[in-house]
Design a protein around this motif. Structure first.
Motif, PDB file in Angstrom:
ATOM      1  N   ARG A  99      31.714  77.137  22.197  1.00 34.28           N
ATOM      2  CA  ARG A  99      32.143  76.424  23.528  1.00 34.28           C
ATOM      3  C   ARG A  99      30.982  76.005  24.222  1.00 34.28           C
ATOM      4  O   ARG A  99      30.139  76.541  24.913  1.00 34.28           O
ATOM      5  CB  ARG A  99      33.053  77.074  24.552  1.00 34.28           C
ATOM      6  N   LEU A 100      30.641  74.744  24.161  1.00 35.01           N
ATOM      7  CA  LEU A 100      29.328  74.207  24.920  1.00 35.01           C
ATOM      8  C   LEU A 100      29.597  73.982  26.184  1.00 35.01           C
ATOM      9  O   LEU A 100      30.565  72.937  26.622  1.00 35.01           O
ATOM     10  CB  LEU A 100      28.932  72.852  24.036  1.00 35.01           C
ATOM     11  N   LEU A 101      28.858  74.279  27.248  1.00 34.24           N
ATOM     12  CA  LEU A 101      28.909  74.007  28.448  1.00 34.24           C
ATOM     13  C   LEU A 101      27.475  73.579  28.952  1.00 34.24           C
ATOM     14  O   LEU A 101      26.347  74.151  28.558  1.00 34.24           O
ATOM     15  CB  LEU A 101      29.274  75.294  29.330  1.00 34.24           C
ATOM     16  N   GLY A 102      27.490  73.033  30.370  1.00 38.08           N
ATOM     17  CA  GLY A 102      26.158  72.920  30.883  1.00 38.08           C
ATOM     18  C   GLY A 102      25.064  71.958  29.997  1.00 38.08           C
ATOM     19  O   GLY A 102      25.456  71.035  29.365  1.00 38.08           O
ATOM     20  N   PRO A 103      24.018  72.632  30.198  1.00 37.77           N
ATOM     21  CA  PRO A 103      22.883  72.081  29.391  1.00 37.77           C
ATOM     22  C   PRO A 103      23.234  71.859  27.730  1.00 37.77           C
ATOM     23  O   PRO A 103      22.784  70.926  27.093  1.00 37.77           O
ATOM     24  CB  PRO A 103      21.668  72.721  29.673  1.00 37.77           C
ATOM     25  N   GLU A 104      23.920  72.921  27.136  1.00 33.36           N
ATOM     26  CA  GLU A 104      24.181  73.039  25.750  1.00 33.36           C
ATOM     27  C   GLU A 104      25.147  71.547  25.522  1.00 33.36           C
ATOM     28  O   GLU A 104      24.876  71.089  24.466  1.00 33.36           O
ATOM     29  CB  GLU A 104      24.893  74.221  25.378  1.00 33.36           C
ATOM     30  N   ARG A 105      25.986  71.490  26.372  1.00 40.17           N
ATOM     31  CA  ARG A 105      26.856  70.345  26.162  1.00 40.17           C
ATOM     32  C   ARG A 105      26.280  69.108  26.243  1.00 40.17           C
ATOM     33  O   ARG A 105      26.436  68.102  25.292  1.00 40.17           O
ATOM     34  CB  ARG A 105      28.200  70.242  27.340  1.00 40.17           C
ATOM     35  N   VAL A 106      25.314  68.786  27.070  1.00 35.31           N
ATOM     36  CA  VAL A 106      24.388  67.603  27.096  1.00 35.31           C
ATOM     37  C   VAL A 106      23.541  67.571  25.852  1.00 35.31           C
ATOM     38  O   VAL A 106      23.298  66.700  25.088  1.00 35.31           O
ATOM     39  CB  VAL A 106      23.579  67.677  28.237  1.00 35.31           C
ATOM     40  N   TYR A 141      23.962  69.048  22.779  1.00 33.73           N
ATOM     41  CA  TYR A 141      24.536  68.995  21.439  1.00 33.73           C
ATOM     42  C   TYR A 141      25.855  68.166  21.367  1.00 33.73           C
ATOM     43  O   TYR A 141      26.292  68.134  20.131  1.00 33.73           O
ATOM     44  CB  TYR A 141      25.096  70.389  21.117  1.00 33.73           C
ATOM     45  N   SER A 142      26.310  67.473  22.298  1.00 38.02           N
ATOM     46  CA  SER A 142      27.567  66.760  22.089  1.00 38.02           C
ATOM     47  C   SER A 142      26.996  65.250  21.383  1.00 38.02           C
ATOM     48  O   SER A 142      26.035  64.847  21.690  1.00 38.02           O
ATOM     49  CB  SER A 142      27.755  66.362  23.475  1.00 38.02           C
ATOM     50  N   ALA A 143      27.613  64.944  20.588  1.00 42.05           N
ATOM     51  CA  ALA A 143      27.297  63.828  19.854  1.00 42.05           C
ATOM     52  C   ALA A 143      28.381  63.119  19.109  1.00 42.05           C
ATOM     53  O   ALA A 143      29.359  63.815  18.689  1.00 42.05           O
ATOM     54  CB  ALA A 143      26.317  63.995  18.666  1.00 42.05           C
ATOM     55  N   TYR A 150      27.518  71.661  14.963  1.00 43.12           N
ATOM     56  CA  TYR A 150      28.903  71.210  14.160  1.00 43.12           C
ATOM     57  C   TYR A 150      30.108  71.304  15.297  1.00 43.12           C
ATOM     58  O   TYR A 150      30.943  70.636  14.996  1.00 43.12           O
ATOM     59  CB  TYR A 150      29.286  72.428  13.102  1.00 43.12           C
ATOM     60  N   SER A 151      29.819  72.414  16.443  1.00 40.20           N
ATOM     61  CA  SER A 151      30.903  72.315  17.356  1.00 40.20           C
ATOM     62  C   SER A 151      30.801  71.138  18.365  1.00 40.20           C
ATOM     63  O   SER A 151      31.920  70.612  18.901  1.00 40.20           O
ATOM     64  CB  SER A 151      30.677  73.730  18.103  1.00 40.20           C
ATOM     65  N   GLY A 152      29.734  70.683  18.574  1.00 41.58           N
ATOM     66  CA  GLY A 152      29.401  69.712  19.685  1.00 41.58           C
ATOM     67  C   GLY A 152      29.705  68.229  18.942  1.00 41.58           C
ATOM     68  O   GLY A 152      29.794  67.193  19.843  1.00 41.58           O
ATOM     69  N   ALA A 153      29.497  67.919  17.590  1.00 43.75           N
ATOM     70  CA  ALA A 153      29.977  66.806  17.174  1.00 43.75           C
ATOM     71  C   ALA A 153      31.634  66.192  17.123  1.00 43.75           C
ATOM     72  O   ALA A 153      32.404  67.062  16.619  1.00 43.75           O
ATOM     73  CB  ALA A 153      29.305  66.537  15.679  1.00 43.75           C
ATOM     74  N   THR A 154      31.661  65.007  17.350  1.00 43.96           N
ATOM     75  CA  THR A 154      33.143  64.650  17.068  1.00 43.96           C
ATOM     76  C   THR A 154      33.346  64.425  15.833  1.00 43.96           C
ATOM     77  O   THR A 154      34.463  64.899  15.145  1.00 43.96           O
ATOM     78  CB  THR A 154      33.374  63.104  17.869  1.00 43.96           C
ATOM     79  N   VAL A 155      32.224  63.860  14.937  1.00 44.12           N
ATOM     80  CA  VAL A 155      32.422  63.924  13.501  1.00 44.12           C
ATOM     81  C   VAL A 155      31.140  64.240  12.749  1.00 44.12           C
ATOM     82  O   VAL A 155      30.110  64.069  13.301  1.00 44.12           O
ATOM     83  CB  VAL A 155      32.771  62.432  13.170  1.00 44.12           C
ATOM     84  N   VAL A 211      35.656  58.778  15.959  1.00 42.71           N
ATOM     85  CA  VAL A 211      34.916  58.871  17.208  1.00 42.71           C
ATOM     86  C   VAL A 211      35.739  58.042  18.409  1.00 42.71           C
ATOM     87  O   VAL A 211      35.687  58.445  19.489  1.00 42.71           O
ATOM     88  CB  VAL A 211      33.616  57.832  17.071  1.00 42.71           C
ATOM     89  N   ALA A 212      36.451  57.158  17.934  1.00 40.13           N
ATOM     90  CA  ALA A 212      37.422  56.744  19.029  1.00 40.13           C
ATOM     91  C   ALA A 212      38.530  57.410  19.457  1.00 40.13           C
ATOM     92  O   ALA A 212      39.471  57.321  20.358  1.00 40.13           O
ATOM     93  CB  ALA A 212      38.003  55.197  18.332  1.00 40.13           C
TER      94      ALA A 212
END
Length: 565
Positions: free
Chosen positions: A297-304, A306-308, A455-460, A522-523
């Motif tokens: 579960r990505l929060l804060g700086p990690e979310r920024v 690794y979210s892709a 892997y957790s942060g990417a949509t695909v 992605v959509a």
């Protein structure tokens, strides 16, 4: 590494000191052992090649993980590292038993230190390799000090030491992928793992290890020539799990090995192993360990960070492919000798075969194209007694890399994040400026935790296999699903056999479909998340490492160890 006279004197003096108190260990230090894994970097610092990466040894980082239970007795120093930490402790008057699994490294450090007096005065004792079990059973009461680099490489052995050396032991043939996971799964069964480097240690040291450790069975990731015969000599059950890509056929066995069982991740390889003489061969797909690999579960700086929208983790294969082609050309040049005209014709034919394969990256045809355009070169190569590598294996990585690059190009408009080697920078530099700007190159992926964040942060998460093995489900697929990510992998029959397509993952058959499905998910990130969650359940319920290990051990050892505790 060549020793200068002073270092040779130090080594000789220390070995002589060991011989006076422990002749058997001194003799073992004279047995041959490869040292190609040890080198100095550009700064002159000692490094070790560990599973394809260079691990620094020079700083001597270490820590006390257990305080003395009986002060005044020897402590245990787990791994020599650079020798600096132990050298300082000896200078302070402390006493230790040094355990080191690598005789080449130990010899090198003995040449850099002056430990002969400490050995003669019983301030330093040496425990080498398989001596770990006896040390664990009669461990002195001083502190346990662990060299950081050794702990990174030898976690199973550290667990064995701390558990007291009384549990059953399994030999783990030193390798790369899945070895640590198998060691952890065995530990859950109450079995200690000991890693054995069968390619670098002498036969005498290997025999000594088996006799000393008395393992119940051995497990190897991928086949090593001579391993089945070695374990047969010791009547030791052996499970070999082939998990890595290859275009080579197994070498024929020179004797029966009835206690060796082979499991391969490719159905098409079963017949090849049987033809080589293995009596027990079956297909066993790859897996992931849902205990070790899990969603983050990505929060804060990690979310920024690794979210892709789209992510891919993997090698470009560019550097490796160039090295393979250069090795092929050099070897072929040696075979042709002074006949430069024939060599030029050979290389032109190879180049044409590769070019035609690159025009159609959907179907692997390189073997037939090489036969068509460079048949004389193949005949010369295959008939040579000095050639040990497959021409196809050396050349196929190039076209596999081209396919991987083409897939990244296809999703470039969707702003993918790309983790891998520096070869990706070279590829991105060749793209048009707009496409290159859309792809965010992140450098190499780090440790297990970072892989899970990616892997957790990417949509695909897209999966791009090697062109020459589009008949498997790759390890990347299982890892992505274990992290709860949506995996979009290339379609083949095995994917449908193992997973429910569209529910637990999804597939693509060509670059247009890859681009379209990536854009669709992605959509619709909620749909992607639902599929990712279902994929995680599939790993937990059907494709976990413990299930695979249960299957391998079922026909190999006592049922008491064939199921997780």
């Amino acid at each position: 590494m060549q020793l200068d006279p002073e270092r040779l004197r130090r080594l000789t003096t220390s070995v002589q000191a060991i011989e006076r108190v422990d002749p058997r260990t001194a003799q073992r230090l004279t047995w041959p052992a490869e040292l190609d894994h040890l080198r100095t970097d550009a700064n002159g610092h000692l490094v070790r090649d560990w599973r394809g990466a260079l691990l620094g040894l020079e700083n001597g980082e270490h820590s006390v993980v257990e305080e003395a239970r009986r002060p005044g007795e020897h402590g245990v120093w787990f791994g020599v590292g650079s020798g600096r930490g132990l050298d300082a402790a000896l200078a302070r008057g402390e006493r230790f038993v040094l355990w080191e699994p690598d005789p080449s490294l130990l010899r090198l450090i003995l040449s850099r230190t002056n430990w002969a007096d400490a050995i003669a005065e019983d301030r330093l004792r040496i425990a080498l390799g398989a001596d770990l079990v006896a040390l664990a059973r009669r461990r002195p009461g001083g502190p346990l000090v662990v060299d950081a680099a050794t702990a990174h490489m030898r976690a199973p052995e550290l667990r064995l030491l701390r558990a007291g050396g009384t549990r059953p032991i399994a030999l783990l043939v030193e390798g790369r992928l899945l070895v640590d996971g198998i060691a952890a799964a065995l530990e859950r069964r109450g079995v200690d793992g000991y890693q054995l480097d069968v390619e670098r240690l002498s036969r005498e040291e290997l025999d000594h290890a088996v006799r000393t450790l008395a393992p119940k069975f051995a497990i190897a990731i991928n086949e090593t020539t001579g391993l089945a015969a070695f374990t047969a000599d010791h009547d030791l059950p052996l499970a070999i799990w082939e998990i890595d890509p290859t275009t080579d056929s197994p070498r024929p066995l020179d004797r029966r090995t009835p206690r060796a069982q082979v499991f391969t991740y490719r159905r098409s390889h079963v017949d090849g192993f049987r033809a080589a003489g293995y009596e027990h061969v079956e297909y066993l797909p790859l897996c992931a360990d849902p205990i070790a690999r899990r969603p983050r579960r990505l929060l804060g700086p990690e979310r920024v960070a690794y979210s892709a929208p789209v992510a891919f983790v993997g090698a470009s294969m560019a550097v490796q492919a160039r090295a393979h082609i250069e090795r092929f050309a050099t070897q072929l040049g040696s075979l042709r000798g002074t006949n430069q005209n024939a060599l030029a014709a050979d290389l032109a034919g190879v180049e044409r075969a590769i070019a035609e394969q690159c025009e159609d990256l959907g179907t692997y045809r390189l073997p037939e194209l090489l036969r068509q355009h460079a048949g004389a070169a193949l005949d010369l190569w295959n008939s040579s007694p000095v050639v040990t590598e497959s021409a196809e294996a050396l050349l196929s990585e190039f076209v596999a890399g081209k396919k991987r690059a083409a897939a990244i190009d296809a999703v470039a408009p969707l702003a993918p994040h790309l983790w891998g080697d520096a070869g990706w920078r070279e590829h991105l530099a060749e793209l048009d400026p707009e496409s290159a700007a859309n792809v965010r190159f992140r450098g190499p992926a780090g440790n297990r935790e970072e892989i899970e964040r990616i892997y957790s942060g990417a949509t695909v998460n897209i999966d791009i296999g090697r062109l020459y093995q589009n008949d498997i489900v790759t390890l990347r697929v299982f890892d992505v699903l274990a992290c709860g990510g949506l995996c979009l992998t290339e379609h083949n029959d095995e994917v449908g056999n193992l997973f429910e397509v569209g529910v637990e993952l999804d597939t693509w058959s060509d670059l247009d479909e890859l681009r379209a499905k990536t854009a669709m998910y992605v959509a619709d990130p909620a749909r992607a998340a639902r599929i990712g969650a279902a994929g995680r359940r599939a790993i937990e319920e059907r494709h976990g490492l413990d299930r695979r290990l249960d299957h391998m051990l079922a026909g190999l050892v006592s049922p008491a160890w064939a199921h997780a505790a």
